[in-house]
Write a protein that holds these residues in place. Sequence first.
Motif, PDB file in Angstrom:
ATOM      1  N   LEU A  14       0.805  -1.216   0.000  1.00 27.37           N
ATOM      2  CA  LEU A  14       0.000   0.000   0.000  1.00 27.37           C
ATOM      3  C   LEU A  14       0.842   1.271   0.000  1.00 27.37           C
ATOM      4  O   LEU A  14       0.358   2.337  -0.400  1.00 27.37           O
ATOM      5  N   ALA A  15       2.067   1.189   0.450  1.00 31.99           N
ATOM      6  CA  ALA A  15       2.891   2.387   0.672  1.00 31.99           C
ATOM      7  C   ALA A  15       2.930   3.329  -0.531  1.00 31.99           C
ATOM      8  O   ALA A  15       2.821   4.546  -0.360  1.00 31.99           O
ATOM      9  N   PRO A  16       3.068   2.829  -1.775  1.00 33.29           N
ATOM     10  CA  PRO A  16       3.100   3.761  -2.906  1.00 33.29           C
ATOM     11  C   PRO A  16       1.810   4.559  -3.092  1.00 33.29           C
ATOM     12  O   PRO A  16       1.816   5.597  -3.760  1.00 33.29           O
ATOM     13  N   LEU A  17       0.711   4.088  -2.491  1.00 36.73           N
ATOM     14  CA  LEU A  17      -0.558   4.798  -2.585  1.00 36.73           C
ATOM     15  C   LEU A  17      -0.738   5.808  -1.451  1.00 36.73           C
ATOM     16  O   LEU A  17      -1.789   6.435  -1.334  1.00 36.73           O
ATOM     17  N   VAL A  45      -7.796   4.228   4.413  1.00 38.42           N
ATOM     18  CA  VAL A  45      -8.171   5.578   3.975  1.00 38.42           C
ATOM     19  C   VAL A  45      -7.056   6.097   3.074  1.00 38.42           C
ATOM     20  O   VAL A  45      -5.897   6.195   3.504  1.00 38.42           O
ATOM     21  N   LEU A  46      -7.400   6.396   1.825  1.00 37.55           N
ATOM     22  CA  LEU A  46      -6.437   6.924   0.865  1.00 37.55           C
ATOM     23  C   LEU A  46      -6.591   8.437   0.752  1.00 37.55           C
ATOM     24  O   LEU A  46      -7.672   8.979   1.019  1.00 37.55           O
ATOM     25  N   ASP A  47      -5.542   9.116   0.321  1.00 34.77           N
ATOM     26  CA  ASP A  47      -5.579  10.579   0.287  1.00 34.77           C
ATOM     27  C   ASP A  47      -6.037  11.134  -1.053  1.00 34.77           C
ATOM     28  O   ASP A  47      -5.954  12.336  -1.296  1.00 34.77           O
ATOM     29  N   HIS A  48      -6.537  10.274  -1.941  1.00 33.22           N
ATOM     30  CA  HIS A  48      -6.980  10.710  -3.262  1.00 33.22           C
ATOM     31  C   HIS A  48      -8.176   9.857  -3.688  1.00 33.22           C
ATOM     32  O   HIS A  48      -8.391   8.770  -3.158  1.00 33.22           O
ATOM     33  N   PRO A  49      -8.980  10.344  -4.633  1.00 34.44           N
ATOM     34  CA  PRO A  49     -10.168   9.596  -5.056  1.00 34.44           C
ATOM     35  C   PRO A  49      -9.826   8.196  -5.550  1.00 34.44           C
ATOM     36  O   PRO A  49      -8.773   7.970  -6.153  1.00 34.44           O
ATOM     37  N   ARG A  53      -7.958   3.893 -12.110  1.00 37.17           N
ATOM     38  CA  ARG A  53      -6.533   3.549 -12.030  1.00 37.17           C
ATOM     39  C   ARG A  53      -6.179   3.047 -10.637  1.00 37.17           C
ATOM     40  O   ARG A  53      -5.457   2.044 -10.490  1.00 37.17           O
ATOM     41  N   THR A  54      -6.707   3.696  -9.605  1.00 41.67           N
ATOM     42  CA  THR A  54      -6.438   3.243  -8.234  1.00 41.67           C
ATOM     43  C   THR A  54      -7.039   1.865  -7.999  1.00 41.67           C
ATOM     44  O   THR A  54      -6.419   0.999  -7.362  1.00 41.67           O
ATOM     45  N   ALA A  55      -8.234   1.636  -8.512  1.00 41.52           N
ATOM     46  CA  ALA A  55      -8.869   0.321  -8.363  1.00 41.52           C
ATOM     47  C   ALA A  55      -8.008  -0.763  -9.010  1.00 41.52           C
ATOM     48  O   ALA A  55      -7.848  -1.862  -8.444  1.00 41.52           O
ATOM     49  N   ARG A  57      -4.747  -0.675  -9.415  1.00 41.82           N
ATOM     50  CA  ARG A  57      -3.552  -0.862  -8.577  1.00 41.82           C
ATOM     51  C   ARG A  57      -3.885  -1.683  -7.328  1.00 41.82           C
ATOM     52  O   ARG A  57      -3.097  -2.530  -6.905  1.00 41.82           O
ATOM     53  N   LEU A  58      -5.064  -1.459  -6.760  1.00 40.65           N
ATOM     54  CA  LEU A  58      -5.453  -2.233  -5.580  1.00 40.65           C
ATOM     55  C   LEU A  58      -5.711  -3.691  -5.937  1.00 40.65           C
ATOM     56  O   LEU A  58      -5.300  -4.598  -5.207  1.00 40.65           O
ATOM     57  N   ALA A  59      -6.361  -3.921  -7.063  1.00 39.24           N
ATOM     58  CA  ALA A  59      -6.592  -5.301  -7.492  1.00 39.24           C
ATOM     59  C   ALA A  59      -5.266  -6.011  -7.737  1.00 39.24           C
ATOM     60  O   ALA A  59      -5.096  -7.192  -7.387  1.00 39.24           O
ATOM     61  N   SER A  60      -4.303  -5.304  -8.319  1.00 42.30           N
ATOM     62  CA  SER A  60      -2.985  -5.898  -8.568  1.00 42.30           C
ATOM     63  C   SER A  60      -2.282  -6.226  -7.257  1.00 42.30           C
ATOM     64  O   SER A  60      -1.624  -7.274  -7.125  1.00 42.30           O
ATOM     65  N   LEU A  61      -2.410  -5.328  -6.265  1.00 45.08           N
ATOM     66  CA  LEU A  61      -1.803  -5.581  -4.958  1.00 45.08           C
ATOM     67  C   LEU A  61      -2.373  -6.853  -4.340  1.00 45.08           C
ATOM     68  O   LEU A  61      -1.617  -7.723  -3.874  1.00 45.08           O
ATOM     69  N   HIS A  62      -3.683  -6.978  -4.330  1.00 46.66           N
ATOM     70  CA  HIS A  62      -4.285  -8.161  -3.729  1.00 46.66           C
ATOM     71  C   HIS A  62      -3.936  -9.425  -4.520  1.00 46.66           C
ATOM     72  O   HIS A  62      -3.759 -10.501  -3.919  1.00 46.66           O
TER      73      HIS A  62
END
Length: 244
Positions: A14-17, A45-49, A53-55, A57-62
Amino acid sequence: MPTDTLLARFLDGLAPLTPVAVWAHGSLAGGDYVEGRSDLDLITVLDHPVGARTAWRLASLHARLRSTPLAGRLHCTYLTPDTAAGAGRRHLTWAHERLFKRPVTPVTRTELHTFGRVLHGAPPADVLPPVPDGELAGFVVRDQGDYWRREVDRAAHWTQDIWVDLGLLTFARATVTLREGRLISKREALEVLPGLGAPDEVVADIRRRRYDGAAPAAGTWAVRRARLTRDYLGAAIDALVAGS
């Protein structure tokens, strides 16, 4: 411990986010966590919407975590400071090996404010608005009457351990919340159930499987347990809702 390893890898990913906060609720925060049996219920809680693209990145992380022990039990909902208010709002969530949207319920919000465990960053009180008076009780009554009462009538569920456990423990927790205005853990709920008239055999079965490592229910006992549970729970929910 595998749990600590999984959480460390998740936080590293998560750190890069640049998360504002990561919190645990449920069993992991409430002192009732059993490794390999309990889910890892998290809020980030993320600091941006949380856009497309964020979704991704999160799917890739999981997806990268899938080979880590217990990763299938890690569930996380993603908020931002601007979207944290309102229990009806649906948020991007990873659970059951997929992304979808669901609310952060008044129960979860109350858990976070009462005993949420901070894994990173700001505490819940700094980001998450408090639960308004009456909202927790109202949610609990609707959950019991609209969801659980309907599911009691679906007989096929109740030969499965997960339905027996969650059905009875959620009912006991709801009862204490409505009577006393507080949340209790699943372990505490198990101790409350006999006093609420739950079948002793079923309560003992839950205790053996959840805390003593007994095998899942099977055969004629699973069928009998289903009947005992449904006969008790249907009437108990009706009485709870009617009295609320």
